[in-house]
Design a protein around this motif. Structure first.
Motif, PDB file in Angstrom:
ATOM      1  N   UNK A  66       0.832  -1.198   0.000  1.00  0.00           N
ATOM      2  CA  UNK A  66       0.000   0.000   0.000  1.00  0.00           C
ATOM      3  C   UNK A  66       0.872   1.255   0.000  1.00  0.00           C
ATOM      4  N   UNK A  67       0.459   2.268  -0.773  1.00  0.00           N
ATOM      5  CA  UNK A  67       1.238   3.493  -0.879  1.00  0.00           C
ATOM      6  C   UNK A  67       0.720   4.546   0.091  1.00  0.00           C
ATOM      7  N   UNK A  68       1.638   5.449   0.460  1.00  0.00           N
ATOM      8  CA  UNK A  68       1.236   6.645   1.207  1.00  0.00           C
ATOM      9  C   UNK A  68       0.726   7.657   0.201  1.00  0.00           C
ATOM     10  N   UNK A  69      -0.473   8.178   0.411  1.00  0.00           N
ATOM     11  CA  UNK A  69      -1.067   9.101  -0.545  1.00  0.00           C
ATOM     12  C   UNK A  69      -0.708  10.538  -0.192  1.00  0.00           C
ATOM     13  N   UNK A  70      -0.296  11.317  -1.206  1.00  0.00           N
ATOM     14  CA  UNK A  70       0.051  12.719  -1.003  1.00  0.00           C
ATOM     15  C   UNK A  70      -0.931  13.591  -1.775  1.00  0.00           C
ATOM     16  N   UNK A  71      -1.361  14.691  -1.162  1.00  0.00           N
ATOM     17  CA  UNK A  71      -2.362  15.559  -1.769  1.00  0.00           C
ATOM     18  C   UNK A  71      -1.780  16.394  -2.901  1.00  0.00           C
ATOM     19  N   UNK A  72      -2.648  16.809  -3.802  1.00  0.00           N
ATOM     20  CA  UNK A  72      -2.258  17.734  -4.868  1.00  0.00           C
ATOM     21  C   UNK A  72      -2.026  19.126  -4.276  1.00  0.00           C
ATOM     22  N   UNK A  73      -1.176  19.896  -4.931  1.00  0.00           N
ATOM     23  CA  UNK A  73      -0.920  21.268  -4.504  1.00  0.00           C
ATOM     24  C   UNK A  73      -2.024  22.215  -4.961  1.00  0.00           C
ATOM     25  N   UNK A  74      -3.031  21.685  -5.664  1.00  0.00           N
ATOM     26  CA  UNK A  74      -4.127  22.523  -6.151  1.00  0.00           C
ATOM     27  C   UNK A  74      -5.298  22.493  -5.183  1.00  0.00           C
ATOM     28  N   UNK A  75      -5.809  23.666  -4.850  1.00  0.00           N
ATOM     29  CA  UNK A  75      -7.024  23.772  -4.044  1.00  0.00           C
ATOM     30  C   UNK A  75      -8.212  23.525  -4.958  1.00  0.00           C
ATOM     31  N   UNK A  93       0.354  18.022  -9.459  1.00  0.00           N
ATOM     32  CA  UNK A  93       0.511  16.950  -8.482  1.00  0.00           C
ATOM     33  C   UNK A  93       0.838  17.502  -7.104  1.00  0.00           C
ATOM     34  N   UNK A  94       1.431  16.676  -6.279  1.00  0.00           N
ATOM     35  CA  UNK A  94       1.797  17.099  -4.924  1.00  0.00           C
ATOM     36  C   UNK A  94       2.885  18.159  -4.955  1.00  0.00           C
ATOM     37  N   UNK A  95       3.867  17.980  -5.830  1.00  0.00           N
ATOM     38  CA  UNK A  95       4.970  18.937  -5.887  1.00  0.00           C
ATOM     39  C   UNK A  95       5.477  19.181  -7.306  1.00  0.00           C
ATOM     40  N   UNK A  96       4.662  18.793  -8.309  1.00  0.00           N
ATOM     41  CA  UNK A  96       5.080  18.966  -9.704  1.00  0.00           C
ATOM     42  C   UNK A  96       3.914  19.375 -10.589  1.00  0.00           C
ATOM     43  N   UNK A  97       4.243  19.993 -11.696  1.00  0.00           N
ATOM     44  CA  UNK A  97       3.242  20.413 -12.675  1.00  0.00           C
ATOM     45  C   UNK A  97       3.720  19.984 -14.057  1.00  0.00           C
ATOM     46  N   UNK A 124      -7.194  30.709 -16.937  1.00  0.00           N
ATOM     47  CA  UNK A 124      -6.254  29.753 -16.360  1.00  0.00           C
ATOM     48  C   UNK A 124      -5.180  30.452 -15.529  1.00  0.00           C
ATOM     49  N   UNK A 125      -4.785  31.639 -15.967  1.00  0.00           N
ATOM     50  CA  UNK A 125      -3.806  32.408 -15.198  1.00  0.00           C
ATOM     51  C   UNK A 125      -4.368  32.773 -13.828  1.00  0.00           C
ATOM     52  N   UNK A 126      -5.639  33.178 -13.786  1.00  0.00           N
ATOM     53  CA  UNK A 126      -6.283  33.503 -12.506  1.00  0.00           C
ATOM     54  C   UNK A 126      -6.352  32.264 -11.617  1.00  0.00           C
ATOM     55  N   UNK A 127      -6.751  31.134 -12.187  1.00  0.00           N
ATOM     56  CA  UNK A 127      -6.862  29.905 -11.398  1.00  0.00           C
ATOM     57  C   UNK A 127      -5.499  29.464 -10.877  1.00  0.00           C
ATOM     58  N   UNK A 128      -4.492  29.470 -11.757  1.00  0.00           N
ATOM     59  CA  UNK A 128      -3.158  29.017 -11.354  1.00  0.00           C
ATOM     60  C   UNK A 128      -2.546  29.936 -10.305  1.00  0.00           C
ATOM     61  N   UNK A 129      -2.867  31.222 -10.367  1.00  0.00           N
ATOM     62  CA  UNK A 129      -2.308  32.176  -9.405  1.00  0.00           C
ATOM     63  C   UNK A 129      -2.944  32.027  -8.030  1.00  0.00           C
ATOM     64  N   UNK A 130      -4.242  31.681  -7.993  1.00  0.00           N
ATOM     65  CA  UNK A 130      -4.972  31.685  -6.732  1.00  0.00           C
ATOM     66  C   UNK A 130      -5.175  30.311  -6.090  1.00  0.00           C
ATOM     67  N   UNK A 131      -5.152  29.246  -6.896  1.00  0.00           N
ATOM     68  CA  UNK A 131      -5.511  27.933  -6.362  1.00  0.00           C
ATOM     69  C   UNK A 131      -4.347  26.972  -6.186  1.00  0.00           C
ATOM     70  N   UNK A 132      -3.146  27.370  -6.589  1.00  0.00           N
ATOM     71  CA  UNK A 132      -1.996  26.470  -6.507  1.00  0.00           C
ATOM     72  C   UNK A 132      -1.048  26.926  -5.408  1.00  0.00           C
TER      73      UNK A 132
END
Length: 244
Positions: free
Chosen positions: A23-32, A167-171, A229-237
């Protein structure tokens, strides 16, 4: 030919390891996941995923979807103050534990939804802080049935779509690269990274066919959807977590 066969066997063998590892340890995405009601000049209205999406993807897949509207102030009436509203469809799909059944190749999903003649090319946007976000850009066509005074008829609509993955620490904007990153994390780190797939789509009309009040032409749609997309990436990541 032998090299391609060897590469296929190697990739297939690597992916098969996923099914025998512990079983893997699950890591959250950096995106809200929550989509703000207002993003710059855009106003959003959330809506639920379709039954087909819920039935097709793994049970622990999460969704955030919204219709996004932007008043076209450049065509505002100085008499009434009214202006056409450009509509973009924004979709965020967050993968669950199952690598194979949470996020599919976007082009495959679009074809299943009736899009055809897909033309895909890499792109990017630059945020105000100078950070570059990779994107994939798709032009497609889709036949739609509409009602008219004479009954029903089928029209062909042009669409512009952009997507990328957080992803958790990559795009990345590459589905293959995302898959390889995920495999590497699971094998080397014992981590199952949750990936958020962000896509935005807007219909457009060829400039030589467009009249006042019609949907935007391709250049206008491209500018507006990239700004969304610029607005989303600036505010949700959470960019502090993303590797350079």
């Amino acid at each position: 030919m032998k090299r391609l066969l060897l590469l296929g066997l190697l990739l297939g063998g690597t992916m098969s390891l996923i099914f025998v590892l512990p079983e893997f340890r699950q890591t959250d995405s950096a995106l809200k996941m929550s989509i703000p009601t207002y993003m710059g000049s855009w106003q959003t209205e959330s809506y639920p995923p379709s039954k087909a999406e819920l039935d097709t993807l793994a049970a622990d897949t999460e969704f955030s979807k919204a219709k996004c509207g932007l008043r076209r102030v450049e065509e505002m009436s100085y008499i009434t103050g009214a202006a056409p509203i450009d509509i973009a469809d924004l979709s965020i799909v967050l993968s669950g534990h199952d690598l194979a059944n949470s996020i599919h190749r976007p082009e495959r999903c679009m074809q299943a939804q009736g899009h055809r003649d897909l033309v895909t090319q890499p792109s990017e946007i630059t945020l105000d802080d100078g950070r570059t976000v990779p994107l994939m850009r798709i032009i497609s066509k889709r036949d739609q049935r509409i009602r008219t005074s004479d009954g029903e008829k089928v029209i062909t609509v042009d669409y512009l779509t952009y997507y990328f993955f957080i992803g958790h620490d990559r795009v990345t904007a590459s589905h293959l690269q995302r898959t390889l990153m995920d495999i590497t994390d699971r094998v080397a780190k014992g981590e199952a990274q949750r990936w958020a797939y962000i896509s935005t789509t807007m219909a457009f009309v060829p400039s030589d066919e467009r009249g006042l009040g019609d949907p935007p032409d391709q250049a206008m749609a491209d500018k507006k959807i990239r700004q969304l997309l610029k607005e989303l990436a600036s505010n949700n990541v959470n960019w502090g977590r993303i590797s350079s």
